[in-house]
Design a protein around this motif. Structure first.
Motif, PDB file in Angstrom:
ATOM      1  N   ASN A 359       2.775  47.767   5.199  1.00 22.77           N
ATOM      2  CA  ASN A 359       3.180  48.185   6.555  1.00 22.77           C
ATOM      3  C   ASN A 359       3.415  46.981   7.447  1.00 22.77           C
ATOM      4  O   ASN A 359       4.402  46.927   8.179  1.00 22.77           O
ATOM      5  CB  ASN A 359       2.085  49.061   7.189  1.00 22.77           C
ATOM      6  CG  ASN A 359       2.218  50.503   6.749  1.00 22.77           C
ATOM      7  OD1 ASN A 359       3.201  50.850   6.080  1.00 22.77           O
ATOM      8  ND2 ASN A 359       1.254  51.326   7.109  1.00 22.77           N
ATOM      9  N   ALA A 360       2.463  46.019   7.391  1.00 20.80           N
ATOM     10  CA  ALA A 360       2.597  44.832   8.249  1.00 20.80           C
ATOM     11  C   ALA A 360       3.911  44.106   7.900  1.00 20.80           C
ATOM     12  O   ALA A 360       4.654  43.702   8.791  1.00 20.80           O
ATOM     13  CB  ALA A 360       1.397  43.912   8.054  1.00 20.80           C
ATOM     14  N   LYS A 362       6.547  45.421   6.544  1.00 21.82           N
ATOM     15  CA  LYS A 362       7.692  46.285   6.853  1.00 21.82           C
ATOM     16  C   LYS A 362       8.003  46.285   8.349  1.00 21.82           C
ATOM     17  O   LYS A 362       9.137  46.202   8.775  1.00 21.82           O
ATOM     18  CB  LYS A 362       7.349  47.709   6.412  1.00 21.82           C
ATOM     19  CG  LYS A 362       8.396  48.301   5.530  1.00 21.82           C
ATOM     20  CD  LYS A 362       8.134  49.694   4.963  1.00 21.82           C
ATOM     21  CE  LYS A 362       6.922  50.454   5.302  1.00 21.82           C
ATOM     22  NZ  LYS A 362       6.850  51.753   4.639  1.00 21.82           N
ATOM     23  N   ASP A 387      -1.427  42.293  12.541  1.00 22.11           N
ATOM     24  CA  ASP A 387      -0.148  41.566  12.632  1.00 22.11           C
ATOM     25  C   ASP A 387       0.211  41.409  14.101  1.00 22.11           C
ATOM     26  O   ASP A 387      -0.409  42.013  14.974  1.00 22.11           O
ATOM     27  CB  ASP A 387       0.943  42.319  11.863  1.00 22.11           C
ATOM     28  CG  ASP A 387       1.244  43.677  12.449  1.00 22.11           C
ATOM     29  OD1 ASP A 387       1.716  43.749  13.601  1.00 22.11           O
ATOM     30  OD2 ASP A 387       0.974  44.695  11.756  1.00 22.11           O
ATOM     31  N   ARG A 406       5.713  59.625  11.479  1.00 24.88           N
ATOM     32  CA  ARG A 406       6.326  58.293  11.591  1.00 24.88           C
ATOM     33  C   ARG A 406       6.745  58.094  13.038  1.00 24.88           C
ATOM     34  O   ARG A 406       7.200  59.028  13.701  1.00 24.88           O
ATOM     35  CB  ARG A 406       7.567  58.170  10.701  1.00 24.88           C
ATOM     36  CG  ARG A 406       7.302  58.533   9.241  1.00 24.88           C
ATOM     37  CD  ARG A 406       8.428  58.059   8.359  1.00 24.88           C
ATOM     38  NE  ARG A 406       8.394  56.612   8.208  1.00 24.88           N
ATOM     39  CZ  ARG A 406       9.431  55.876   7.847  1.00 24.88           C
ATOM     40  NH1 ARG A 406      10.601  56.442   7.656  1.00 24.88           N
ATOM     41  NH2 ARG A 406       9.316  54.567   7.729  1.00 24.88           N
ATOM     42  N   VAL A 407       6.584  56.870  13.508  1.00 25.36           N
ATOM     43  CA  VAL A 407       7.060  56.578  14.863  1.00 25.36           C
ATOM     44  C   VAL A 407       8.579  56.535  14.799  1.00 25.36           C
ATOM     45  O   VAL A 407       9.151  55.993  13.840  1.00 25.36           O
ATOM     46  CB  VAL A 407       6.489  55.220  15.346  1.00 25.36           C
ATOM     47  CG1 VAL A 407       7.011  54.887  16.735  1.00 25.36           C
ATOM     48  CG2 VAL A 407       4.971  55.259  15.323  1.00 25.36           C
ATOM     49  N   LEU A 443      -0.381  45.341  15.542  1.00 23.80           N
ATOM     50  CA  LEU A 443      -1.318  46.406  15.167  1.00 23.80           C
ATOM     51  C   LEU A 443      -2.547  45.788  14.509  1.00 23.80           C
ATOM     52  O   LEU A 443      -2.427  44.882  13.691  1.00 23.80           O
ATOM     53  CB  LEU A 443      -0.642  47.366  14.175  1.00 23.80           C
ATOM     54  CG  LEU A 443      -1.529  48.485  13.647  1.00 23.80           C
ATOM     55  CD1 LEU A 443      -1.869  49.484  14.755  1.00 23.80           C
ATOM     56  CD2 LEU A 443      -0.868  49.211  12.478  1.00 23.80           C
TER      57      LEU A 443
HETATM   58  P1  ADP Z   1       5.370  54.840   6.439  1.00 25.04           P
HETATM   59  O1  ADP Z   1       5.148  53.400   6.564  1.00 25.04           O
HETATM   60  O2  ADP Z   1       5.744  55.284   5.077  1.00 25.04           O
HETATM   61  O3  ADP Z   1       6.260  55.407   7.497  1.00 25.04           O
HETATM   62  P2  ADP Z   1       2.578  55.060   7.166  1.00 25.04           P
HETATM   63  O4  ADP Z   1       1.684  56.249   7.139  1.00 25.04           O
HETATM   64  O5  ADP Z   1       2.146  53.874   6.410  1.00 25.04           O
HETATM   65  O6  ADP Z   1       3.978  55.590   6.717  1.00 25.04           O
HETATM   66  O7  ADP Z   1       2.774  54.651   8.676  1.00 25.04           O
HETATM   67  C1  ADP Z   1       3.006  55.652   9.625  1.00 25.04           C
HETATM   68  C2  ADP Z   1       3.775  55.047  10.768  1.00 25.04           C
HETATM   69  O8  ADP Z   1       2.938  54.154  11.483  1.00 25.04           O
HETATM   70  C3  ADP Z   1       4.953  54.256  10.352  1.00 25.04           C
HETATM   71  O9  ADP Z   1       6.087  55.062  10.206  1.00 25.04           O
HETATM   72  C4  ADP Z   1       5.112  53.296  11.514  1.00 25.04           C
HETATM   73  O10 ADP Z   1       5.841  53.907  12.520  1.00 25.04           O
HETATM   74  C5  ADP Z   1       3.703  53.079  11.999  1.00 25.04           C
HETATM   75  N1  ADP Z   1       3.120  51.797  11.510  1.00 25.04           N
HETATM   76  C6  ADP Z   1       2.288  51.639  10.471  1.00 25.04           C
HETATM   77  N2  ADP Z   1       1.932  50.347  10.331  1.00 25.04           N
HETATM   78  C7  ADP Z   1       2.530  49.674  11.325  1.00 25.04           C
HETATM   79  C8  ADP Z   1       2.553  48.294  11.750  1.00 25.04           C
HETATM   80  N3  ADP Z   1       1.860  47.363  11.079  1.00 25.04           N
HETATM   81  N4  ADP Z   1       3.286  47.984  12.837  1.00 25.04           N
HETATM   82  C9  ADP Z   1       3.963  48.916  13.492  1.00 25.04           C
HETATM   83  N5  ADP Z   1       3.974  50.220  13.164  1.00 25.04           N
HETATM   84  C10 ADP Z   1       3.289  50.608  12.098  1.00 25.04           C
END
Ligand code: ADP
Length: 452
Positions: A359-360, A362, A387, A406-407, A443
């Protein structure tokens, strides 16, 4: 409403009342025995003392002196209601006394006994001391027990009335107690009946009360909130699955349909088949993640927990992620204090950290700094993945662990909103704690795992 006979509250309150009554009864009995016994002992002492005096008078002044002394006692207007005196000559004839009929047991001498006699013409139970002199004459000194029995009867009657009233109060009190508690329980029951009838939004009205029932009511309300939330999640999950399946399936179908057109080339068919396989793999990936969450939530993997040091796991991750970080122009830093050890499922913990690092990578963007910090105190291991990217908006922070959430701004990135759900499920499987915070910027994900 439960009947009185089946009411636990009524039985408990009544039992308590009866126990209380029993203790009062025991105390009263001790009091009664003490009082009545004391009176009887006093009366006996008095009889013995008078008899003794009269015997001395006889020794000193002979028959005439004794006769005179008994006469004086009978006419002194003292103890007129209770005194008993009788003087018999050696032939058994009455010389003086207030008994009109008597039957003295032969051979009984100087011993206090109860006897049925007639005193001044009236039947009486008296306590008597019989003394026989050497010349055959007999002196009887005694006391009519009528007054003493009367007093004993009065005390017993008072105790019986008190006991009956106490019993009545215990029953009434228990019924009152029960009706009060029943009213409180009824409020809870009405609400739970409404809920089981389908009104899941119904809550128990608790107000400001702080007692035990309010505590139970609040727990039930909280439980109903949780159930509502779970049902929403379940509804949401099935909607999202249906939606997420329909779109790629539609795409696969479209691609295959196009490939089957009469004019399509073998290349086109190949492309369509590859496309279909990729899309189906993505779908299988979604189902695998859902199954991982379900498995973590079921708790079965707790049996696989073992004590292991975290450092080798972190080293493996670094080996895997460091090149990827460099390729993206990101910095990955690992800070480990001491030699942290956890009792956990090694694969799941590695999976959680990989999800957070993914996630970080991505979302934080190139040039970002990603830190993985691990330290341990007495009771817990504290893992932080932080991050300095855009982070998650405050209103979404509480929702990102929901399945498929998802955001909106992240939708350009590949993903299905299940990564953080897996993280949350695994942390809760380990009875740990997960915190998502704004790292300003970025985050900060904190995981606390128990070490035992
Ligand atoms: P995915 O990454 O597959 O969308 P996750 O459950 O891992 O699903 O994350 C849910 C949502 O949280 C992501 O869609 C993103 O919007 C937000 N997110 C997660 N990790 C981060 C991060 N490190 N920085 C910003 N937003 C994040």
């Amino acid at each position: 409403m439960t009947s009185l006979r089946h009411s636990l509250i009524f039985r408990l309150a009544l039992g308590y009342g009866l126990l209380f009554l029993l203790s009062i009864g025991v105390i009263s009995s001790v009091f009664y025995i003490g009082t009545a016994g004391l009176l009887a002992r006093d009366a006996d002492k008095q009889i013995v003392a008078i008899a003794h005096q009269l015997e001395q008078t006889h020794d000193r002044s002979g028959d005439a002196g004794l006769l005179q002394a008994v006469h004086t006692l009978l006419t002194d207007d003292k103890d007129v209601e209770t005194e008993v005196y009788l003087l018999l000559d050696p032939h058994g004839n009455k010389e003086i006394g207030n008994l009109t009929s008597w039957r003295l047991l032969p051979g009984v001498n100087d011993v206090l006994t109860n006897a049925k006699v007639q005193r001044l013409g009236r039947d009486s139970t008296s306590r008597l001391l019989v003394h026989r002199f050497g010349d055959g004459s007999t002196l009887v000194v005694g006391r009519d027990l009528y007054e003493q029995h009367q007093l004993e009867r009065t005390i017993l009657t008072a105790l019986a009335i008190g006991g009956a009233l106490g019993l009545l109060l215990a029953v009434l009190g228990a019924a009152l107690f029960r009706s009060q508690l029943q009213a409180r329980i009824a409020v809870i029951q009405h609400a739970t009946h409404d809920v089981s009838a389908g009104n899941l939004n119904r809550r128990i009205d608790v107000g400001e009360a702080q007692d035990e029932f309010a505590g139970i009511a609040r727990d039930i309300n909280r439980m109903l909130d949780d159930i509502n939330r779970l049902m929403d999640t379940a509804r949401n999950v099935s909607n999202t699955i249906a939606h997420d399946l329909r779109t790629p399936l539609g795409r696969i179908r479209g691609a295959l349909e196009e490939a089957l057109q009469p004019l399509s080339s073998p290349d086109g068919l190949q492309r369509a088949a590859h496309y279909a396989i990729d899309e189906i793999d993505t779908l299988i990936g979604v189902f695998e993640k859902l199954l991982q969450i379900a498995e973590a939530e079921s708790g079965v993997r707790r049996q696989l927990f073992e004590l292991f040091p975290l450092r080798p796991v972190l080293d493996d991750l670094m080996e895997l992620y460091q090149p990827a970080a460099e390729a993206r122009g990101m910095r990955l830093r690992v800070e480990v204090e001491g030699a942290p050890i956890v009792r956990a499922d090694r694969d799941l913990i590695a999976n959680v950290l990989a999800n957070l690092l993914d996630n970080a990578f991505k979302y934080a963007g190139s040039g970002a700094l990603v830190r993985l910090i691990v330290r341990q105190d007495d009771k817990r291991v504290h893992i932080v993945v932080e991050d300095d990217g855009p982070g998650i908006p405050a209103d979404a922070l509480g929702r990102v662990t929901e399945r498929f959430f998802r955001v909106d701004s992240s939708r350009s990135q590949r993903g299905n909103g299940l990564g953080l759900s897996i993280v949350a499920a695994v942390v809760s499987l380990h009875r740990g704690e997960l915190r998502l915070e704004d790292a300003q910027p970025g985050l900060k994900v904190s995981i606390f795992l128990p070490t035992t």
